[in-house]
Write a protein that holds these residues in place. Structure first.
Motif, mmCIF file in Angstrom:
data_model
loop_
_atom_site.group_PDB
_atom_site.id
_atom_site.type_symbol
_atom_site.label_atom_id
_atom_site.label_comp_id
_atom_site.label_asym_id
_atom_site.label_seq_id
_atom_site.Cartn_x
_atom_site.Cartn_y
_atom_site.Cartn_z
ATOM 1 N N SER A 93 -5.775 -2.217 -8.256
ATOM 2 C CA SER A 93 -5.455 -2.719 -6.919
ATOM 3 C C SER A 93 -3.969 -3.060 -6.865
ATOM 4 N N VAL A 94 -3.275 -2.436 -5.896
ATOM 5 C CA VAL A 94 -1.823 -2.571 -5.762
ATOM 6 C C VAL A 94 -1.502 -3.169 -4.394
ATOM 7 N N LEU A 95 -0.652 -4.208 -4.379
ATOM 8 C CA LEU A 95 -0.195 -4.825 -3.135
ATOM 9 C C LEU A 95 1.300 -4.597 -2.982
ATOM 10 N N ASP A 96 1.687 -3.997 -1.858
ATOM 11 C CA ASP A 96 3.096 -3.815 -1.511
ATOM 12 C C ASP A 96 3.456 -4.952 -0.557
ATOM 13 N N ILE A 97 4.266 -5.900 -1.046
ATOM 14 C CA ILE A 97 4.634 -7.099 -0.277
ATOM 15 C C ILE A 97 5.823 -6.761 0.619
ATOM 16 N N GLY A 98 5.620 -6.805 1.932
ATOM 17 C CA GLY A 98 6.681 -6.424 2.864
ATOM 18 C C GLY A 98 6.820 -4.915 2.909
ATOM 19 N N THR A 99 5.734 -4.249 3.266
ATOM 20 C CA THR A 99 5.651 -2.789 3.135
ATOM 21 C C THR A 99 6.574 -2.017 4.067
ATOM 22 N N GLY A 100 7.028 -2.636 5.162
ATOM 23 C CA GLY A 100 7.934 -1.932 6.075
ATOM 24 C C GLY A 100 7.262 -0.698 6.659
ATOM 25 N N ASN A 101 7.829 0.489 6.387
ATOM 26 C CA ASN A 101 7.262 1.721 6.940
ATOM 27 C C ASN A 101 6.151 2.314 6.069
ATOM 28 N N GLY A 102 5.824 1.655 4.946
ATOM 29 C CA GLY A 102 4.699 2.082 4.108
ATOM 30 C C GLY A 102 4.968 3.280 3.218
ATOM 31 N N VAL A 103 6.223 3.730 3.143
ATOM 32 C CA VAL A 103 6.526 4.948 2.392
ATOM 33 C C VAL A 103 6.228 4.799 0.896
ATOM 34 N N LEU A 104 6.459 3.626 0.321
ATOM 35 C CA LEU A 104 6.134 3.432 -1.103
ATOM 36 C C LEU A 104 4.635 3.661 -1.340
ATOM 37 N N LEU A 105 3.792 3.146 -0.452
ATOM 38 C CA LEU A 105 2.340 3.340 -0.602
ATOM 39 C C LEU A 105 1.964 4.815 -0.498
ATOM 40 N N ILE A 106 2.625 5.541 0.407
ATOM 41 C CA ILE A 106 2.379 6.983 0.544
ATOM 42 C C ILE A 106 2.707 7.680 -0.778
ATOM 43 N N GLU A 107 3.863 7.328 -1.362
ATOM 44 C CA GLU A 107 4.274 7.949 -2.631
ATOM 45 C C GLU A 107 3.304 7.590 -3.761
ATOM 46 N N LEU A 108 2.835 6.340 -3.782
ATOM 47 C CA LEU A 108 1.851 5.944 -4.798
ATOM 48 C C LEU A 108 0.566 6.746 -4.624
ATOM 49 N N ALA A 109 0.125 6.918 -3.373
ATOM 50 C CA ALA A 109 -1.089 7.698 -3.103
ATOM 51 C C ALA A 109 -0.902 9.151 -3.543
ATOM 52 N N LYS A 110 0.273 9.711 -3.275
ATOM 53 C CA LYS A 110 0.556 11.096 -3.685
ATOM 54 C C LYS A 110 0.547 11.234 -5.203
ATOM 55 N N ASN A 111 0.824 10.118 -5.899
ATOM 56 C CA ASN A 111 0.811 10.126 -7.364
ATOM 57 C C ASN A 111 -0.547 9.717 -7.929
ATOM 58 N N GLY A 112 -1.568 9.650 -7.081
ATOM 59 C CA GLY A 112 -2.936 9.455 -7.550
ATOM 60 C C GLY A 112 -3.502 8.054 -7.436
ATOM 61 N N PHE A 113 -2.704 7.071 -7.010
ATOM 62 C CA PHE A 113 -3.220 5.707 -6.886
ATOM 63 C C PHE A 113 -4.150 5.630 -5.667
ATOM 64 N N THR A 114 -5.277 4.932 -5.838
ATOM 65 C CA THR A 114 -6.333 4.981 -4.821
ATOM 66 C C THR A 114 -6.662 3.645 -4.167
ATOM 67 N N ASN A 115 -6.177 2.527 -4.721
ATOM 68 C CA ASN A 115 -6.566 1.207 -4.209
ATOM 69 C C ASN A 115 -5.305 0.476 -3.741
ATOM 70 N N LEU A 116 -4.804 0.886 -2.567
ATOM 71 C CA LEU A 116 -3.485 0.456 -2.117
ATOM 72 C C LEU A 116 -3.565 -0.394 -0.854
ATOM 73 N N THR A 117 -2.802 -1.510 -0.862
ATOM 74 C CA THR A 117 -2.719 -2.387 0.303
ATOM 75 C C THR A 117 -1.256 -2.689 0.578
ATOM 76 N N GLY A 118 -0.884 -2.634 1.846
ATOM 77 C CA GLY A 118 0.463 -3.005 2.252
ATOM 78 C C GLY A 118 0.401 -4.112 3.280
ATOM 79 N N ILE A 119 1.270 -5.115 3.127
ATOM 80 C CA ILE A 119 1.332 -6.202 4.110
ATOM 81 C C ILE A 119 2.754 -6.336 4.632
ATOM 82 N N ASP A 120 2.855 -6.785 5.874
ATOM 83 C CA ASP A 120 4.146 -7.109 6.465
ATOM 84 C C ASP A 120 3.885 -8.139 7.548
ATOM 85 N N TYR A 121 4.804 -9.079 7.722
ATOM 86 C CA TYR A 121 4.620 -10.098 8.757
ATOM 87 C C TYR A 121 4.888 -9.514 10.144
ATOM 88 N N SER A 122 5.531 -8.341 10.185
ATOM 89 C CA SER A 122 5.916 -7.716 11.453
ATOM 90 C C SER A 122 4.834 -6.749 11.937
#
Length: 197
Positions: free
Chosen positions: A42-71
């Motif tokens: 389980s991976v949490l991206d703190i302040g994900t913004g446009n979520g591109v890091l999560l997309i790249e992690l998913a493309k590299n095989g990671f399957t349990n991804l969460t992104g949060i942003d206050y905005s």
């Protein structure tokens, strides 16, 4: 203001700086792969913004991804990016990391690319907010979980001091160096911490 037919764009506080771009993502993904962090962690991206890091992690095989942003607009933007990329397994939430909901807990990896910097720049009680950030991190990250932070405001020594309660340093990741006035330094600091048991 976006013109007719243009998408509104709401970058996170520091998301437009190049050192938080592709190079930073590659550094994070390489480290996770080198450590053989399981792809279902389980991976949490703190302040994900446009979520591109999560997309790249998913493309590299990671399957349990969460992104949060206050905005909310950042989360709307990352939802559009996620849909465009066809990544349905990424969870996106509007959350203030300083007051995380009960839903945010038990993560094995937390990643921060500039959110701690933004919290640190808050003109109202920056010291208190930094302490609250560390408390929040302890509440969402499992014991022995990994915390990867990329900062352009803090040196390694300063970050070690900020995260001394509950965390130990595992590694400093290589970042670009510069030379000024005969001294060599880094414009970016990237560290990996592990939460103590």
């Amino acid at each position: 203001m976006a013109g007719a037919g243009e998408e509104p764009f709401a970058p996170s506080a520091l998301g437009t700086r190049p050192q938080f771009g592709e190079e930073s993502m590659v550094r994070i993904i390489r480290w996770l792969e080198k450590q053989q962090v399981p792809l279902d962690s389980s991976v949490l991206d703190i302040g994900t913004g446009n979520g591109v890091l999560l997309i790249e992690l998913a493309k590299n095989g990671f399957t349990n991804l969460t992104g949060i942003d206050y905005s909310p607009s950042a989360i709307q933007l990352s939802e559009k990016v996620k849909e465009k990329e066809g990544m349905s397994n990424i969870k996106l939430l509007v959350e203030d990391f300083l007051t995380p909901s009960a839903e945010l807990s038990g993560f094995q990896v937390c990643i921060d690319k500039g959110t701690f910097d933004a919290v640190s720049l808050n003109p109202e009680d920056a010291v208190g907010k930094r302490k609250q950030y560390v408390r929040s991190l302890c509440s969402v990250l499992k014991p022995e979980g990994f915390f990867l932070i990329t900062s352009c405001n803090w040196t390694k020594e300063e970050l070690l001091n900020e995260f001394r309660e509950g965390f130990e340093i595992l590694e400093e990741l290589p970042t670009p160096k510069f030379c000024f006035g005969g001294r060599i330094g880094n414009s970016v600091t990237a560290l990996v911490f592990q939460r103590k048991k």
